[in-house]
Design a protein around this motif. Structure first.
Motif, short mmCIF file in Angstrom:
data_model
loop_
_atom_site.label_atom_id
_atom_site.label_comp_id
_atom_site.label_asym_id
_atom_site.label_seq_id
_atom_site.Cartn_x
_atom_site.Cartn_y
_atom_site.Cartn_z
N LEU A 1 0.82 -1.21 0.00
CA LEU A 1 0.00 0.00 0.00
C LEU A 1 0.86 1.26 0.00
CD1 LEU A 1 -2.72 1.48 0.21
CD2 LEU A 1 -2.56 1.21 2.71
N SER A 2 1.83 1.35 0.90
CA SER A 2 2.65 2.55 1.01
C SER A 2 3.51 2.77 -0.25
CB SER A 2 3.54 2.49 2.25
OG SER A 2 4.38 1.36 2.22
N THR A 3 3.95 1.67 -0.86
CA THR A 3 4.73 1.79 -2.10
C THR A 3 3.87 2.32 -3.24
OG1 THR A 3 6.18 -0.04 -1.42
CG2 THR A 3 6.17 0.54 -3.76
N ILE B 1 -4.04 2.19 10.14
CA ILE B 1 -2.79 1.89 9.44
C ILE B 1 -2.97 1.99 7.93
CG2 ILE B 1 -1.94 0.43 11.30
CD1 ILE B 1 -2.72 -2.01 9.79
N THR B 2 -4.23 1.96 7.46
CA THR B 2 -4.48 2.19 6.03
C THR B 2 -4.31 3.67 5.69
OG1 THR B 2 -6.03 0.32 5.93
CG2 THR B 2 -6.17 1.97 4.16
N LEU B 3 -4.69 4.54 6.61
CA LEU B 3 -4.58 5.98 6.38
C LEU B 3 -3.16 6.51 6.56
CD1 LEU B 3 -7.82 7.24 8.19
CD2 LEU B 3 -7.43 7.10 5.73
N ILE B 4 -2.34 5.79 7.31
CA ILE B 4 -1.00 6.27 7.64
C ILE B 4 -0.17 6.67 6.41
CG2 ILE B 4 1.27 5.43 8.44
CD1 ILE B 4 -0.32 6.62 10.62
N PRO B 5 -0.09 5.84 5.35
CA PRO B 5 0.75 6.23 4.20
C PRO B 5 0.29 7.52 3.54
CG PRO B 5 0.21 3.90 4.09
CD PRO B 5 -0.64 4.48 5.18
N PHE B 6 -1.02 7.79 3.56
CA PHE B 6 -1.54 9.03 2.96
C PHE B 6 -1.19 10.24 3.83
CE2 PHE B 6 -4.22 5.55 1.53
CZ PHE B 6 -4.33 5.78 0.17
N GLY B 7 -1.30 10.08 5.15
CA GLY B 7 -1.02 11.20 6.04
C GLY B 7 0.45 11.52 6.16
#
Length: 331
Positions: free
Chosen positions: A26-28, A240-246
């Motif tokens: 996801l983060s990638t 933890i799904t929102l973390i990469p966006f924030g």
């Protein structure tokens, strides 16, 4: 129960790998779209996400406290069974004069605690975590053989197959064994082998076993309330799904507008994700202390220790060895 002084990386990796792989992907993808495609709209303000994280941490902390209370209570109950078993056997040795009757009563009690252990280890689908990583770590352990097989082996070991045939299909065999102990002591009273006070003391001890067994069964058959268990996992996954966006806006710039490497989003997201998801897993895998997992109350070891104490009181020479931990896990 895990008893190691430290946790090796392979052990922790077994629990973390699925979550870390999902977060890595996801983060990638998010960072790649932001960096290569210029999708700057993916960078959302971090402040509201941090607020959600604070709320999630409190919620997960509450769940973990409740799970710890259940785990701790289970150990206290089995500590009570240990102490009451020693008192029970000591009373038998001091009061019952017939040596054969002593051995009969004490061996029946050894069967009782082991039957209780087997009953508590029965799997209840709705009380067991769907994510069974805590069970796979000890799959194949000799202490976790099927209930029916273990029950037959237990009665065979103590040469009580006649009793086994009568009760093998009953729902609560441990309770029936206790009931038979009541009858044994009542018969001893009728035969004038014990007096009224001694009879009353034995009944008091048997009543204590009923109470301790009931406490264990309550924990086993009543999982942590679903509204806490289920929503805790939902909130953690959402966070933890929102973390990469924030984190995009945070890792891309610092004060004074100096650019940072936006790809720091990937490892930082994985680190935050691992911390929160592990907190959630600890509560999830601890809420049922009789779930055949690495966090279980070590009831096999406790039963074996009680058996050793009681057989030594009888003067037996063929004493079984204590159960040893396997890969730092004591069952």
């Amino acid at each position: 129960m895990y008893i190691g002084r430290t946790m090796e990386i392979p052990f922790m990796w077994n629990f973390a790998r699925r979550n870390l792989l999902r977060t890595l992907i996801l983060s990638t993808l998010v960072t790649g779209a932001y960096y290569f495609l210029g999708w700057t709209f993916l960078a959302i303000p971090f402040v509201p996400i941090a607020t959600i994280g604070t709320a999630v941490a409190f919620y997960v902390g509450f769940k973990n406290n409740q799970a710890y209370d259940r785990l701790s209570e289970a150990r206290v109950l089995w500590g009570g069974i240990t102490n009451a078993s020693r008192s029970f056997a000591s009373s038998i040795m001091a009061i019952i004069q017939d040596e054969n009757k002593r051995e009969y009563l004490i061996r029946k009690h050894i069967i009782y605690i082991n039957v209780l252990r087997l009953q508590l280890r029965k799997e209840i689908v709705w009380a067991t975590s769907k994510e069974d990583l805590h069970q796979k770590n000890i799959a194949g352990n000799e202490e976790l053989i099927k209930y029916d097989e273990a029950l037959l082996a237990l009665f065979t070991q103590h040469e009580k197959l006649d009793i086994y045939e009568k009760i093998k299909n009953k729902g609560n065999i441990a309770a029936l064994i206790l009931t038979s102990q009541y009858k044994d002591f009542t018969q001893q009273k009728r035969d004038k082998k014990i007096d009224d006070f001694e009879h009353s003391d034995f009944f008091r001890l048997l009543n204590e076993f009923y109470s301790l067994q009931g406490g264990c069964e309550r924990i086993k058959t009543t999982p942590l309330f679903r509204q806490y268990s289920i929503f805790s996992r939902i909130f953690v996954v959402l966070f933890i799904t929102l973390i990469p966006f924030g984190l995009l806006s945070t890792v891309n710039t610092i004060d004074k507008g100096v650019n940072l490497d936006v790809w720091l989003n990937v490892p930082i997201s994985m680190l935050v994700s691992w911390v929160f998801y592990t907190m959630e897993q600890i509560g999830e895998f601890s809420e049922n202390p009789f779930d055949n997992g690495v966090n279980d109350t070590p009831i096999s070891s406790i039963c074996r220790n009680i058996e050793i104490d009681l057989l030594e009181m009888l003067g037996e020479k063929n004493i079984p060895a204590k159960i040893q931990p396997k890969n730092d896990i004591l069952l």
